[in-house]
Design a protein around this motif. Structure first.
Motif, PDB file in Angstrom:
ATOM      1  N   LEU A 128      -5.050  37.626  22.900  1.00  0.00           N
ATOM      2  CA  LEU A 128      -4.479  36.273  22.863  1.00  0.00           C
ATOM      3  C   LEU A 128      -3.184  36.284  22.055  1.00  0.00           C
ATOM      4  CD1 LEU A 128      -4.657  33.231  23.421  1.00  0.00           C
ATOM      5  CD2 LEU A 128      -6.129  33.017  21.403  1.00  0.00           C
ATOM      6  N   GLU A 129      -3.182  36.997  20.946  1.00  0.00           N
ATOM      7  CA  GLU A 129      -1.967  37.102  20.136  1.00  0.00           C
ATOM      8  C   GLU A 129      -0.868  37.863  20.879  1.00  0.00           C
ATOM      9  OE1 GLU A 129      -1.166  35.528  17.301  1.00  0.00           O
ATOM     10  OE2 GLU A 129      -3.036  34.499  17.789  1.00  0.00           O
ATOM     11  N   GLN A 130      -1.258  38.854  21.664  1.00  0.00           N
ATOM     12  CA  GLN A 130      -0.278  39.581  22.470  1.00  0.00           C
ATOM     13  C   GLN A 130       0.361  38.656  23.506  1.00  0.00           C
ATOM     14  OE1 GLN A 130      -1.730  43.490  23.948  1.00  0.00           O
ATOM     15  NE2 GLN A 130      -3.344  43.267  22.422  1.00  0.00           N
ATOM     16  N   ALA A 131      -0.442  37.776  24.094  1.00  0.00           N
ATOM     17  CA  ALA A 131       0.106  36.814  25.062  1.00  0.00           C
ATOM     18  C   ALA A 131       1.053  35.844  24.375  1.00  0.00           C
ATOM     19  CB  ALA A 131      -1.030  36.056  25.754  1.00  0.00           C
ATOM     20  N   ARG A 132       0.716  35.431  23.169  1.00  0.00           N
ATOM     21  CA  ARG A 132       1.574  34.502  22.430  1.00  0.00           C
ATOM     22  C   ARG A 132       2.910  35.142  22.067  1.00  0.00           C
ATOM     23  NH1 ARG A 132      -1.279  31.693  17.504  1.00  0.00           N
ATOM     24  NH2 ARG A 132       0.586  30.416  17.719  1.00  0.00           N
ATOM     25  N   SER A 133       2.886  36.435  21.787  1.00  0.00           N
ATOM     26  CA  SER A 133       4.108  37.120  21.356  1.00  0.00           C
ATOM     27  C   SER A 133       4.919  37.689  22.518  1.00  0.00           C
ATOM     28  CB  SER A 133       3.750  38.245  20.379  1.00  0.00           C
ATOM     29  OG  SER A 133       2.974  39.241  21.031  1.00  0.00           O
ATOM     30  N   GLY A 134       4.396  37.587  23.748  1.00  0.00           N
ATOM     31  CA  GLY A 134       5.136  38.072  24.899  1.00  0.00           C
ATOM     32  C   GLY A 134       4.879  39.510  25.268  1.00  0.00           C
ATOM     33  N   ASN A 135       3.874  40.136  24.658  1.00  0.00           N
ATOM     34  CA  ASN A 135       3.552  41.527  24.965  1.00  0.00           C
ATOM     35  C   ASN A 135       2.474  41.676  26.030  1.00  0.00           C
ATOM     36  OD1 ASN A 135       5.390  42.766  23.142  1.00  0.00           O
ATOM     37  ND2 ASN A 135       4.057  42.154  21.459  1.00  0.00           N
ATOM     38  N   LEU A 136       1.909  40.564  26.474  1.00  0.00           N
ATOM     39  CA  LEU A 136       0.905  40.542  27.533  1.00  0.00           C
ATOM     40  C   LEU A 136       1.073  39.225  28.261  1.00  0.00           C
ATOM     41  CD1 LEU A 136      -1.652  41.941  28.777  1.00  0.00           C
ATOM     42  CD2 LEU A 136      -3.005  40.652  27.106  1.00  0.00           C
ATOM     43  N   ASP A 137       0.917  39.241  29.579  1.00  0.00           N
ATOM     44  CA  ASP A 137       1.166  38.014  30.341  1.00  0.00           C
ATOM     45  C   ASP A 137      -0.029  37.083  30.397  1.00  0.00           C
ATOM     46  OD1 ASP A 137       3.827  38.632  31.022  1.00  0.00           O
ATOM     47  OD2 ASP A 137       3.164  39.926  32.653  1.00  0.00           O
ATOM     48  N   ALA A 138      -1.232  37.641  30.612  1.00  0.00           N
ATOM     49  CA  ALA A 138      -2.411  36.798  30.784  1.00  0.00           C
ATOM     50  C   ALA A 138      -3.629  37.483  30.189  1.00  0.00           C
ATOM     51  CB  ALA A 138      -2.645  36.497  32.262  1.00  0.00           C
ATOM     52  N   VAL A 139      -4.588  36.688  29.729  1.00  0.00           N
ATOM     53  CA  VAL A 139      -5.795  37.230  29.112  1.00  0.00           C
ATOM     54  C   VAL A 139      -6.960  36.279  29.370  1.00  0.00           C
ATOM     55  CG1 VAL A 139      -5.134  36.151  26.910  1.00  0.00           C
ATOM     56  CG2 VAL A 139      -6.859  37.960  26.927  1.00  0.00           C
ATOM     57  N   VAL A 140      -8.133  36.847  29.582  1.00  0.00           N
ATOM     58  CA  VAL A 140      -9.352  36.046  29.689  1.00  0.00           C
ATOM     59  C   VAL A 140      -9.921  35.877  28.288  1.00  0.00           C
ATOM     60  CG1 VAL A 140     -11.659  35.852  30.662  1.00  0.00           C
ATOM     61  CG2 VAL A 140      -9.827  36.916  32.000  1.00  0.00           C
ATOM     62  N   VAL A 141     -10.120  34.633  27.886  1.00  0.00           N
ATOM     63  CA  VAL A 141     -10.602  34.327  26.535  1.00  0.00           C
ATOM     64  C   VAL A 141     -11.795  33.375  26.633  1.00  0.00           C
ATOM     65  CG1 VAL A 141     -10.005  33.456  24.244  1.00  0.00           C
ATOM     66  CG2 VAL A 141      -8.235  34.497  25.670  1.00  0.00           C
ATOM     67  N   GLY A 142     -12.898  33.744  26.010  1.00  0.00           N
ATOM     68  CA  GLY A 142     -14.051  32.858  25.951  1.00  0.00           C
ATOM     69  C   GLY A 142     -13.734  31.600  25.164  1.00  0.00           C
ATOM     70  N   GLY A 143     -14.415  30.516  25.509  1.00  0.00           N
ATOM     71  CA  GLY A 143     -14.154  29.245  24.849  1.00  0.00           C
ATOM     72  C   GLY A 143     -14.362  29.298  23.350  1.00  0.00           C
ATOM     73  N   GLY A 144     -15.380  30.055  22.917  1.00  0.00           N
ATOM     74  CA  GLY A 144     -15.639  30.169  21.489  1.00  0.00           C
ATOM     75  C   GLY A 144     -14.487  30.811  20.736  1.00  0.00           C
ATOM     76  N   ASN A 145     -13.880  31.821  21.332  1.00  0.00           N
ATOM     77  CA  ASN A 145     -12.740  32.474  20.698  1.00  0.00           C
ATOM     78  C   ASN A 145     -11.469  31.635  20.800  1.00  0.00           C
ATOM     79  OD1 ASN A 145     -13.940  34.817  19.666  1.00  0.00           O
ATOM     80  ND2 ASN A 145     -13.828  35.854  21.647  1.00  0.00           N
ATOM     81  N   LEU A 146     -11.282  30.982  21.937  1.00  0.00           N
ATOM     82  CA  LEU A 146     -10.091  30.149  22.099  1.00  0.00           C
ATOM     83  C   LEU A 146     -10.104  28.969  21.133  1.00  0.00           C
ATOM     84  CD1 LEU A 146      -7.468  29.757  23.656  1.00  0.00           C
ATOM     85  CD2 LEU A 146      -8.749  28.448  25.371  1.00  0.00           C
ATOM     86  N   ALA A 147     -11.295  28.569  20.697  1.00  0.00           N
ATOM     87  CA  ALA A 147     -11.409  27.459  19.741  1.00  0.00           C
ATOM     88  C   ALA A 147     -10.752  27.776  18.408  1.00  0.00           C
ATOM     89  CB  ALA A 147     -12.876  27.097  19.535  1.00  0.00           C
ATOM     90  N   SER A 148     -10.520  29.056  18.116  1.00  0.00           N
ATOM     91  CA  SER A 148      -9.807  29.401  16.887  1.00  0.00           C
ATOM     92  C   SER A 148      -8.367  28.920  16.933  1.00  0.00           C
ATOM     93  CB  SER A 148      -9.835  30.922  16.672  1.00  0.00           C
ATOM     94  OG  SER A 148      -9.122  31.595  17.701  1.00  0.00           O
ATOM     95  N   LEU A 149      -7.838  28.753  18.139  1.00  0.00           N
ATOM     96  CA  LEU A 149      -6.480  28.246  18.325  1.00  0.00           C
ATOM     97  C   LEU A 149      -6.474  26.771  18.711  1.00  0.00           C
ATOM     98  CD1 LEU A 149      -3.421  29.037  18.550  1.00  0.00           C
ATOM     99  CD2 LEU A 149      -3.861  29.497  20.976  1.00  0.00           C
ATOM    100  N   VAL A 150      -7.529  26.360  19.435  1.00  0.00           N
ATOM    101  CA  VAL A 150      -7.647  24.982  19.934  1.00  0.00           C
ATOM    102  C   VAL A 150      -8.987  24.430  19.456  1.00  0.00           C
ATOM    103  CG1 VAL A 150      -7.507  23.513  21.987  1.00  0.00           C
ATOM    104  CG2 VAL A 150      -6.369  25.753  21.986  1.00  0.00           C
ATOM    105  N   PRO A 151      -9.056  23.859  18.261  1.00  0.00           N
ATOM    106  CA  PRO A 151     -10.336  23.452  17.667  1.00  0.00           C
ATOM    107  C   PRO A 151     -11.151  22.491  18.526  1.00  0.00           C
ATOM    108  CG  PRO A 151      -8.587  23.398  16.029  1.00  0.00           C
ATOM    109  CD  PRO A 151      -7.918  23.633  17.349  1.00  0.00           C
ATOM    110  N   GLU A 152     -10.483  21.673  19.329  1.00  0.00           N
ATOM    111  CA  GLU A 152     -11.204  20.720  20.183  1.00  0.00           C
ATOM    112  C   GLU A 152     -12.230  21.411  21.083  1.00  0.00           C
ATOM    113  OE1 GLU A 152      -7.063  18.857  19.576  1.00  0.00           O
ATOM    114  OE2 GLU A 152      -7.968  20.842  19.682  1.00  0.00           O
TER     115      GLU A 152
END
Length: 359
Positions: free
Chosen positions: A101-125
């Motif tokens: 996910l951090e690689q996608a944010r920094s432009g080193n990876l285009d797309a990533v599959v992220v579980g909802g539990g892990n994505l909640a670290s960035l999107v608390p909702e």
């Protein structure tokens, strides 16, 4: 004469070097850079420039997460006549979900599959979606993940509101989540507490609160570490989908499976903003639709895929308890929906989830 010949040879060498330099700057391998990044992601083919999208997942090629990316690859390459190519990195080749996910944010990876539990670290909702029994049925979950549903549109807007250099482009899932453990049969929260199990959970405070309420001791670690941790006695239990647990061979250590079906699991395909900057605008719509088509296809085939995994678990000796007292589990967290929503600014999301299941 000799001086003129020397000048001509020098000019020829300069032209040759310029040509070589021009080629190395405009071409890459079809998979992008060796690290999986997307520094330019272009290569030349007989028909013109090919733009390569790099995509990563923790999962193996047999898993629904990988298949989501495989469907995307099929759909987008067909829709663009091969102008867009997709290189998939499975099996945590580029790290775990949070790292990718951090690689996608920094432009080193285009797309990533992220579980909802892990994505909640960035999107608390999104912690709301980790609360068990939010969905009454698979059909309710499938409806909510449709591209035209209020729930899906709100999820897209919520991720975008974080201005985190990524966007939510597709839903995916691993199916319904069960509990597997090494110690004994679990039908109720009381039995879970009496067994004194230590359960692996994702790095998510809501999941920690949930499983602590159910009577488990909790610890977080990547799913890839669970098999070894069970062998070493570090953890006794894990909650995940039958497919994931079969693929990770959890049943070789934990033979007791409880059909809690506590969550039809929301997972996501996340794209870095740099991908859209790099791909010509004429292909944007095809890429967007291919992502959505892939997500909806995966959710459609989830029940049959999960049943295949269940059959394999039974064939290989898993003891599956189907008559789990789900109401006993649900009653212990009845106040959690509103409290998690309030703590994480997810009141609108909770209302949308409830409204989509009304009637």
């Amino acid at each position: 004469m000799k001086k003129m010949l020397t000048v001509i040879l020098a000019l020829a060498m300069l032209l040759s070097l310029a040509a070589c330099g021009g080629n190395s700057a405009s071409q890459t391998s079809n998979g992008g850079s060796s690290s999986g990044g997307s520094n330019d992601g272009e290569s030349n083919s007989g028909n013109g420039v090919v733009y390569t999208i790099t995509a990563g997942t923790e999962s193996t090629e047999e898993n629904l997460y990988y298949k989501t990316l495989a469907y995307f690859k099929e759909y987008v390459e067909e829709a663009t006549g091969g102008a867009i190519a997709v290189k998939i990195y499975p099996n945590s080749e580029l790290g775990d979900e949070l790292s990718m996910l951090e690689q996608a944010r920094s432009g080193n990876l285009d797309a990533v599959v992220v579980g909802g539990g892990n994505l909640a670290s960035l999107v608390p909702e999104l912690q709301l979606l980790s609360v068990p029994y939010l969905w009454n049925s698979f059909e309710d979950f499938q409806k909510a993940m449709g591209r035209d549903s209020k729930v899906w549109q709100l999820l897209v807007e919520t991720v975008a509101s974080k201005n985190a250099s990524v966007s939510l482009v597709a839903p995916t899932t691993i199916g319904s989540r069960w509990v597997a453990n090494t110690k004994g049969v679990i039908n109720t929260p009381e039995e879970m507490k009496n067994l004194g199990i230590t359960m692996r959970i994702q790095s998510n405070p809501t999941e920690a609160a949930v499983w602590s309420a159910f009577g488990a001791n909790v610890t977080n670690m990547p799913m890839t570490d669970v098999f070894t941790a069970m062998q070493q006695g570090v953890v006794d239990a894990v909650e995940n989908s039958p497919e994931i647990m079969y693929n990770y061979k959890i049943h070789e250590n934990a033979k007791y499976f409880s059909v809690t079906e506590h969550n039809w699991y929301f997972a996501s395909v996340i794209a870095g903003d740099s991908m859209w900057d790099r791909i010509p605008e004429e292909y944007h719509e095809a890429v967007k639709q291919a992502f959505l088509d892939a997500g909806e296809k995966i959710i459609e085939i989830t029940p049959e895929t999960q049943q295949v995994a269940i059959d394999k678990l039974e064939e290989e000796g898993a003891i599956i308890t189907y008559d789990v007292d789900k109401e006993a589990f649900k009653s212990m967290i009845s106040d959690l929906y509103e409290s998690v929503a309030a703590e994480n600014g997810a009141e609108a999301l909770l209302a949308a989830c409830n409204a989509s299941q009304a009637g």
